[in-house]
Motif scaffolding. Sequence first.
Motif, PDB file in Angstrom:
ATOM      1  N   GLY A   8      46.987  42.027  55.162  1.00 52.09           N
ATOM      2  CA  GLY A   8      46.076  42.837  55.971  1.00 52.09           C
ATOM      3  C   GLY A   8      44.922  43.450  55.215  1.00 52.09           C
ATOM      4  N   HIS A   9      44.758  43.110  53.952  1.00 52.73           N
ATOM      5  CA  HIS A   9      43.689  43.648  53.116  1.00 52.73           C
ATOM      6  C   HIS A   9      43.155  42.517  52.239  1.00 52.73           C
ATOM      7  CE1 HIS A   9      44.964  47.929  53.766  1.00 52.73           C
ATOM      8  NE2 HIS A   9      46.131  47.342  53.910  1.00 52.73           N
ATOM      9  N   PRO A  10      41.863  42.190  52.292  1.00 59.35           N
ATOM     10  CA  PRO A  10      41.330  41.128  51.439  1.00 59.35           C
ATOM     11  C   PRO A  10      41.579  41.356  49.952  1.00 59.35           C
ATOM     12  CG  PRO A  10      39.753  41.703  53.139  1.00 59.35           C
ATOM     13  CD  PRO A  10      40.854  42.716  53.232  1.00 59.35           C
ATOM     14  N   ALA A  11      41.467  42.593  49.493  1.00 61.84           N
ATOM     15  CA  ALA A  11      41.663  42.867  48.062  1.00 61.84           C
ATOM     16  C   ALA A  11      43.118  42.624  47.652  1.00 61.84           C
ATOM     17  CB  ALA A  11      41.256  44.296  47.736  1.00 61.84           C
ATOM     18  N   ALA A  36      51.988  46.238  51.811  1.00 60.12           N
ATOM     19  CA  ALA A  36      50.549  46.430  52.002  1.00 60.12           C
ATOM     20  C   ALA A  36      50.201  46.418  53.481  1.00 60.12           C
ATOM     21  CB  ALA A  36      49.774  45.341  51.272  1.00 60.12           C
ATOM     22  N   ARG A  37      50.844  45.538  54.232  1.00 57.88           N
ATOM     23  CA  ARG A  37      50.581  45.481  55.679  1.00 57.88           C
ATOM     24  C   ARG A  37      51.108  46.738  56.373  1.00 57.88           C
ATOM     25  NH1 ARG A  37      49.189  41.161  59.060  1.00 57.88           N
ATOM     26  NH2 ARG A  37      48.471  42.091  61.015  1.00 57.88           N
ATOM     27  N   LEU A  38      52.205  47.296  55.876  1.00 57.22           N
ATOM     28  CA  LEU A  38      52.698  48.556  56.429  1.00 57.22           C
ATOM     29  C   LEU A  38      51.695  49.679  56.193  1.00 57.22           C
ATOM     30  CD1 LEU A  38      56.464  48.372  55.400  1.00 57.22           C
ATOM     31  CD2 LEU A  38      55.570  48.450  57.743  1.00 57.22           C
ATOM     32  N   LEU A  39      51.040  49.678  55.052  1.00 58.01           N
ATOM     33  CA  LEU A  39      50.005  50.679  54.795  1.00 58.01           C
ATOM     34  C   LEU A  39      48.833  50.502  55.760  1.00 58.01           C
ATOM     35  CD1 LEU A  39      50.201  50.693  50.922  1.00 58.01           C
ATOM     36  CD2 LEU A  39      50.426  52.730  52.349  1.00 58.01           C
ATOM     37  N   ARG A  40      48.461  49.264  56.045  1.00 57.54           N
ATOM     38  CA  ARG A  40      47.409  49.013  57.032  1.00 57.54           C
ATOM     39  C   ARG A  40      47.841  49.509  58.406  1.00 57.54           C
ATOM     40  NH1 ARG A  40      42.427  48.767  57.310  1.00 57.54           N
ATOM     41  NH2 ARG A  40      42.213  47.119  55.751  1.00 57.54           N
ATOM     42  N   LEU A  41      49.091  49.247  58.764  1.00 60.79           N
ATOM     43  CA  LEU A  41      49.629  49.709  60.039  1.00 60.79           C
ATOM     44  C   LEU A  41      49.553  51.234  60.127  1.00 60.79           C
ATOM     45  CD1 LEU A  41      52.948  48.326  61.531  1.00 60.79           C
ATOM     46  CD2 LEU A  41      52.351  50.720  61.732  1.00 60.79           C
ATOM     47  N   LEU A  51      49.631  57.662  47.996  1.00 62.28           N
ATOM     48  CA  LEU A  51      50.953  57.074  47.834  1.00 62.28           C
ATOM     49  C   LEU A  51      51.420  57.336  46.414  1.00 62.28           C
ATOM     50  CD1 LEU A  51      50.826  54.243  45.965  1.00 62.28           C
ATOM     51  CD2 LEU A  51      49.811  53.342  48.063  1.00 62.28           C
ATOM     52  N   ALA A  52      52.714  57.161  46.201  1.00 65.76           N
ATOM     53  CA  ALA A  52      53.277  57.348  44.864  1.00 65.76           C
ATOM     54  C   ALA A  52      54.286  56.253  44.586  1.00 65.76           C
ATOM     55  CB  ALA A  52      53.955  58.716  44.742  1.00 65.76           C
ATOM     56  N   LEU A  69      45.156  51.029  50.014  1.00 66.26           N
ATOM     57  CA  LEU A  69      44.731  52.360  50.441  1.00 66.26           C
ATOM     58  C   LEU A  69      43.293  52.338  50.949  1.00 66.26           C
ATOM     59  CD1 LEU A  69      46.219  54.604  47.597  1.00 66.26           C
ATOM     60  CD2 LEU A  69      47.038  54.391  49.959  1.00 66.26           C
ATOM     61  N   GLU A  70      42.945  53.384  51.667  1.00 63.48           N
ATOM     62  CA  GLU A  70      41.587  53.546  52.160  1.00 63.48           C
ATOM     63  C   GLU A  70      40.717  54.215  51.089  1.00 63.48           C
ATOM     64  OE1 GLU A  70      40.530  52.377  55.391  1.00 63.48           O
ATOM     65  OE2 GLU A  70      42.400  51.366  54.829  1.00 63.48           O
ATOM     66  N   PRO A  71      39.400  54.080  51.187  1.00 56.08           N
ATOM     67  CA  PRO A  71      38.513  54.746  50.215  1.00 56.08           C
ATOM     68  C   PRO A  71      38.805  56.242  50.137  1.00 56.08           C
ATOM     69  CG  PRO A  71      37.266  53.196  51.542  1.00 56.08           C
ATOM     70  CD  PRO A  71      38.636  53.254  52.145  1.00 56.08           C
ATOM     71  N   GLY A  72      38.885  56.744  48.918  1.00 52.26           N
ATOM     72  CA  GLY A  72      39.140  58.159  48.698  1.00 52.26           C
ATOM     73  C   GLY A  72      40.610  58.531  48.600  1.00 52.26           C
TER      74      GLY A  72
END
Length: 253
Positions: A8-11, A36-41, A51-52, A69-72
């Motif tokens: 769910g994230h190109p990077a 990673a897809r759960l983070l997008r969800l 996150l840690a 993660l999102e910017p910031g």
Amino acid sequence: MTNIPSPGHPAVAAYLAQGYDSVVGMSSRFAAAICARLLRLQTEDGVGGPLAEIGAFEGRFFIALAHALEPGELAVALDIFSWPDDGVKGRFEANCLKHGVGPERRVTVKGDSGVMTPAELMGHAGGSRFRLIHIDGEHSRAALAKDLVLATACLSEGGLIVLDDMLHPGYPTLMVTVQAYLEANPEIVPLCVIDRETIVGATKFVLCDRAWFERYQARLLAIFEAYIWPLGADFEPHWCLVLSQDTRLAEIT
């Protein structure tokens, strides 16, 4: 890369395809794509924040999470950074830089999660609670019990706890600690089991607040339809999904 769901994230996808195996570590690419897809969800459902990872080692799984993660938003890496040698922290930092996770996006903490308070851990993220905590620290029952208490106290609303090396033949008693934790914390339930790729790339459990379970489960059923093992996991009495690269059932003739 075969039979891996979209992260769910190109990077993250680029890192999984081109850099993941070059970073020393034990977590599987399959599990990294799902987390990673759960983070997008979470982002889509309005759950944000840092996150840690407890037990970052040389950064293989951490880098994938950080890219989701999102910017910031910050990724906090906590490790004793002394095993297998004192150079592991330098290798972690170098791997993060090589794969695009600079110091503005992460906080590296050399410390022992077993003696850390929730306020101290959250302090490394500016006092914020965490949307996801990946526990991959010392693989003993006592250490896992402490890490679960710490993670629970630091979790944000809608947050997820991911447990590494579950059902691993080398650490068979860790499940005893997990079951005791679930019985003592009925508000926390297993969201899904991420099946192993190999013995090295072992099973992970994802835990969530009971109030969020149905919301997350509905999304997982749609997103990971091709990876759902039909029988699921029975945690007595709670049932949850099993996500696997091999969804076959045993043939009985």
